[in-house]
Design a protein around this motif. Structure first.
Motif, PDB file in Angstrom:
ATOM      1  N   HIS A 155       0.809  -1.226   0.000  1.00 45.76           N
ATOM      2  CA  HIS A 155       0.000   0.000   0.000  1.00 45.76           C
ATOM      3  C   HIS A 155       0.836   1.267   0.000  1.00 45.76           C
ATOM      4  O   HIS A 155       0.319   2.345   0.259  1.00 45.76           O
ATOM      5  CB  HIS A 155      -0.939   0.004   1.213  1.00 45.76           C
ATOM      6  N   VAL A 156       2.124   1.130  -0.266  1.00 46.07           N
ATOM      7  CA  VAL A 156       2.969   2.328  -0.343  1.00 46.07           C
ATOM      8  C   VAL A 156       2.372   3.276  -1.374  1.00 46.07           C
ATOM      9  O   VAL A 156       2.020   2.859  -2.474  1.00 46.07           O
ATOM     10  CB  VAL A 156       4.408   1.967  -0.781  1.00 46.07           C
ATOM     11  N   PHE A 157       2.232   4.546  -0.999  1.00 43.88           N
ATOM     12  CA  PHE A 157       1.720   5.471  -2.012  1.00 43.88           C
ATOM     13  C   PHE A 157       2.645   6.677  -2.122  1.00 43.88           C
ATOM     14  O   PHE A 157       3.289   7.089  -1.155  1.00 43.88           O
ATOM     15  CB  PHE A 157       0.275   5.902  -1.694  1.00 43.88           C
ATOM     16  N   GLY A 158       2.722   7.208  -3.324  1.00 40.47           N
ATOM     17  CA  GLY A 158       3.604   8.346  -3.576  1.00 40.47           C
ATOM     18  C   GLY A 158       2.794   9.630  -3.622  1.00 40.47           C
ATOM     19  O   GLY A 158       1.617   9.619  -3.970  1.00 40.47           O
ATOM     20  N   GLN A 159       3.426  10.713  -3.246  1.00 41.97           N
ATOM     21  CA  GLN A 159       2.763  12.009  -3.274  1.00 41.97           C
ATOM     22  C   GLN A 159       3.786  13.089  -3.568  1.00 41.97           C
ATOM     23  O   GLN A 159       4.826  13.157  -2.902  1.00 41.97           O
ATOM     24  CB  GLN A 159       2.132  12.262  -1.906  1.00 41.97           C
ATOM     25  N   SER A 218       6.669   8.183 -14.554  1.00 40.67           N
ATOM     26  CA  SER A 218       6.244   7.297 -13.459  1.00 40.67           C
ATOM     27  C   SER A 218       7.442   6.704 -12.721  1.00 40.67           C
ATOM     28  O   SER A 218       8.553   6.666 -13.234  1.00 40.67           O
ATOM     29  CB  SER A 218       5.389   6.168 -14.015  1.00 40.67           C
ATOM     30  N   ASN A 258       3.627  -1.369  -7.115  1.00 40.51           N
ATOM     31  CA  ASN A 258       2.746  -0.298  -7.566  1.00 40.51           C
ATOM     32  C   ASN A 258       3.488   0.652  -8.489  1.00 40.51           C
ATOM     33  O   ASN A 258       4.702   0.546  -8.651  1.00 40.51           O
ATOM     34  CB  ASN A 258       2.205   0.474  -6.356  1.00 40.51           C
ATOM     35  N   PHE A 284       3.779   4.902  -9.267  1.00 42.81           N
ATOM     36  CA  PHE A 284       3.409   6.281  -8.952  1.00 42.81           C
ATOM     37  C   PHE A 284       3.505   7.056 -10.265  1.00 42.81           C
ATOM     38  O   PHE A 284       4.547   7.078 -10.908  1.00 42.81           O
ATOM     39  CB  PHE A 284       4.369   6.872  -7.911  1.00 42.81           C
ATOM     40  N   MET A 342       7.274   8.870  -0.609  1.00 39.51           N
ATOM     41  CA  MET A 342       6.633   7.549  -0.591  1.00 39.51           C
ATOM     42  C   MET A 342       6.358   7.175   0.861  1.00 39.51           C
ATOM     43  O   MET A 342       7.273   7.189   1.694  1.00 39.51           O
ATOM     44  CB  MET A 342       7.565   6.500  -1.191  1.00 39.51           C
TER      45      MET A 342
END
Length: 467
Positions: free
Chosen positions: A6-10, A283, A300, A302, A342
Motif C-alpha cells: 500500500h505504499v503510495f507516492g505524493q 512514473s 505499484n 506512482f 513515498m
C-alpha cells in the motif's frame, strides 16, 4: 502479504519545490541529481563550462538566477555523488576528463565555487560515472568513456587501482556491493560483470544479460544478487535478477513495456524494495524482492503528468520516520526539482520498527589505506528511532603524494609537530578573543537564517499577489 503493497507516492506542494532551475540538457543517462540529509545537488546548464547547484534542503521556492554554483569544470558535468561519510563532500565527473571533489560550506554556498579540494586526473576521455565506496573513507570510483575504471584514494589524490582491459566498450553503470569488496558493471558489449577490484579479477559475467541494443544498468542487492534493467530483442524494457554464483540463467526476468527510456534503479537495502525511474518517463514503478518465487514482486506505480529529466534518491537517514516515509525522490523537470514522498499508511503514531530496521549511518568503518590493503567492513548501522541527528563533518584534507617531494616532506615532518604544540596552548587572552569571534559568528548566522525565512515569506506573499 507485503507490508509495502500500500505504499503510495505524493508530490509535495508547489512551494516545497525548487523552482527556476535550468536543469542540464546534456545527453547522458545519469541521474543528474544527488541528495543527502543536508543538500540537494543538481547538474545545471552552464555556458562554456560545467556546473552544478547545491541547495540546502530548506531552500525551496524560486531560486534566483544569480544563485551561486559549483563551477570548476571546463566541460559539462555528467555525474555527481555525495560522499556517504560526509554530507558536505561531493564528487563530480565531467566531459573535461577530470573528476573533482568539493567541500561545500556547512550552510551552503554563499559565492560560486570554482576551486575543488582536489582534481583527480587519469582518464583520457569524458568521465560519466562517479561513485563513492560505501564503507571505506575517501575511496572513490570513476568510470570514463575510455572504458577504464579508476579507484582513487581521495585523501592523497592518487589513482590506486586502474582496471583497463576489462571493458571493450562504454561502461553504462558501476555499483559497489554492500561492503564494497566487489563491483558490478554493465557495458555496451551487453555483458554484466562482477569484479573484484583489488585482485583485478572478473569473478562472474553474463553475456547478453539483455539482448536489446539500448543501455543496461546493474546494481547489487544486499544479499549479493545482481539486479539489472535493459531491453529485449523486441525493444521491450526488462528487469532481471541474477545470482553471481550461477549467471547462466536469470533467477527471474520481467518484461515491462516498450518505452525507450533507460530505467534507473534505486534500491533500499533495508526494505528490499527497488524503485525504477525511467528517464523521460512520468512514473516510478516499485518492486519488492524476496526469496520466494517470482522473487521480484510488482508493488505499484506512482504516476505524474510530467516526464522526469533525472532523479535524486534520499538516503534512509534523511527521511521523516514520524510520517512513515520510506523513500523520497527529487524529480527533475526542465526547470524545477520536485520532491516526491513515498509513505506506508499506518494508523499508529508510534515508531514503526518493522519499516525502519537499523540503517547505514555516516560513520566509515575503515580508512582508505586499510581497504586498499585488503580489509573489508560492513556499514556501521544506526537506529532511526529518534530520527537522525547529524554529527559534525570533519574537513576533507588532501595530502598530495609526490615522489619528487620526498626530501621536502621529510623536512616538513620535523617542523609540523613544533607548530602544532605552539598552537595547541593558546593564551587566555586569545581564547577570550576566539570566544568573542565565535559568538559574533553565531549571531550573524542566526540573523542570516531569520532574514532568509523573512525573505521566503515575503516571496510567498508576493507570488500570491497578481502583479
Amino acid at each position: 502479504m507485503s507490508k509495502f503493497r500500500h505504499v503510495f507516492g505524493q508530490a509535495v506542494k508547489n512551494d516545497q519545490c525548487y523552482d527556476d532551475i535550468r536543469v542540464s540538457r546534456v545527453t547522458w543517462d545519469s541521474a543528474f541529481c544527488a541528495v543527502n540529509p543536508k543538500f540537494v545537488a543538481i547538474i545545471v546548464e552552464a555556458s562554456g563550462g560545467g556546473a552544478f547547484m547545491v541547495l540546502p534542503l530548506h531552500k525551496t521556492g524560486r531560486i534566483d538566477k544569480a544563485y551561486p554554483t559549483v563551477c570548476g569544470h571546463t566541460g559539462p558535468v555528467l555525474d555527481i555523488d555525495w560522499c556517504p561519510h560526509n554530507d558536505q563532500v561531493i564528487a563530480s565527473g565531467s566531459e573535461d576528463c577530470t573528476v573533482m571533489v568539493w567541500q561545500i560550506p556547512e550552510n551552503g554556498l554563499v559565492t560560486s565555487m570554482p576551486e575543488p579540494v582536489v582534481v583527480l586526473e587519469g582518464h583520457s576521455k569524458r568521465v560519466g560515472i562517479v561513485t563513492w565506496h560505501p564503507t571505506a573513507r575517501n575511496v572513490l570510483l570513476s568510470a570514463g568513456c575510455d572504458n577504464v575504471i579508476i579507484i582513487w584514494n581521495v585523501g592523497t589524490g592518487e589513482a590506486i587501482i586502474t582496471l583497463e582491459d576489462m571493458h571493450p566498450d562504454i561502461i553504462f553503470s558501476v555499483c559497489w556491493n554492500r561492503n564494497g569488496s566487489l563491483i558490478c558493471t554493465a557495458c555496451k558489449d551487453k555483458k554484466v560483470r562482477v569484479i573484484d577490484p583489488r585482485k583485478e579479477d572478473i569473478v562472474a559475467e553474463k553475456d547478453k544479460a539483455h539482448e536489446g541494443a539500448r543501455p543496461i544498468r546493474a546494481i547489487f542487492l544486499s544479499d549479493g544478487k545482481v539486479f539489472t534493467t535493459g531491453f529485449s530483442r523486441m525493444s521491450e524494457r526488462q528487469l532481471a535478477l541474477w545470482d553471481p554464483d550461477n549467471m547462466e540463467e536469470p533467477v527471474s526476468v520481467h518484461e515491462m513495456d516498450t518505452s525507450n527510456g533507460v530505467l534507473l534503479p534505486f534500491y533500499d537495502p533495508d526494505t528490499n524494495v527497488v524503485y525504477l525511474c525511467g528517464k523521460g518517463d512520468s512514473s516510478i514503478r516499485y518492486f519488492e524482492i524476496t526469496d520466494e518465487a517470482p522473487f521480484v514482486h510488482y508493488l505499484n506505480t506512482f504516476t505524474t503528468k510530467e516526464p522526469q529529466r533525472g532523479m535524486g534518491y534520499m538516503p534512509k537517514r534523511g527521511l521523516d520516520v514520524n510520517k512513515c516515509e520510506i523513500a523520497r525522490f527529487y524529480k527533475l523537470h526542465e526547470r524545477k526539482c520536485e520532491p516526491i514522498i513515498m509513505t506506508v499508511p499506518r494508523k499508529s503514531d508510534l515508531f514503526q520498527d518493522d519499516l525502519y530496521p537499523d540503517t547505514a549511518g555516516p560513520e566509515a568503518p575503515m580508512e582508505a589505506e586499510e581497504w586498499f590493503e585488503g580489509k573489508n567492513g560492513d556499514p556501521v548501522l544506526i537506529s532511526l528511532k529518534h530520527g537522525y541527528i547529524p554529527g559534525k563533518n570533519r574537513d576533507l584534507k588532501v595530502v598530495k603524494k609526490n615522489i619528487l617531494d620526498n626530501k621536502l616532506s621529510k623536512n616538513t615532518e620535523n617542523t609540523t609537530p613544533a607548530i602544532k604544540t605552539a598552537t595547541s596552548t593558546p593564551s587566555i587572552k586569545s581564547e577570550a578573543k576566539l570566544d568573542e569571534v565565535l559568538k559574533e559568528m553565531k549571531s550573524l548566522r542566526e540573523l542570516v537564517s531569520s532574514q532568509e525565512k523573512r525573505i521566503a515569506k515575503l516571496e510567498q506573499q508576493l507570488s500570491k499577489m497578481d502583479i
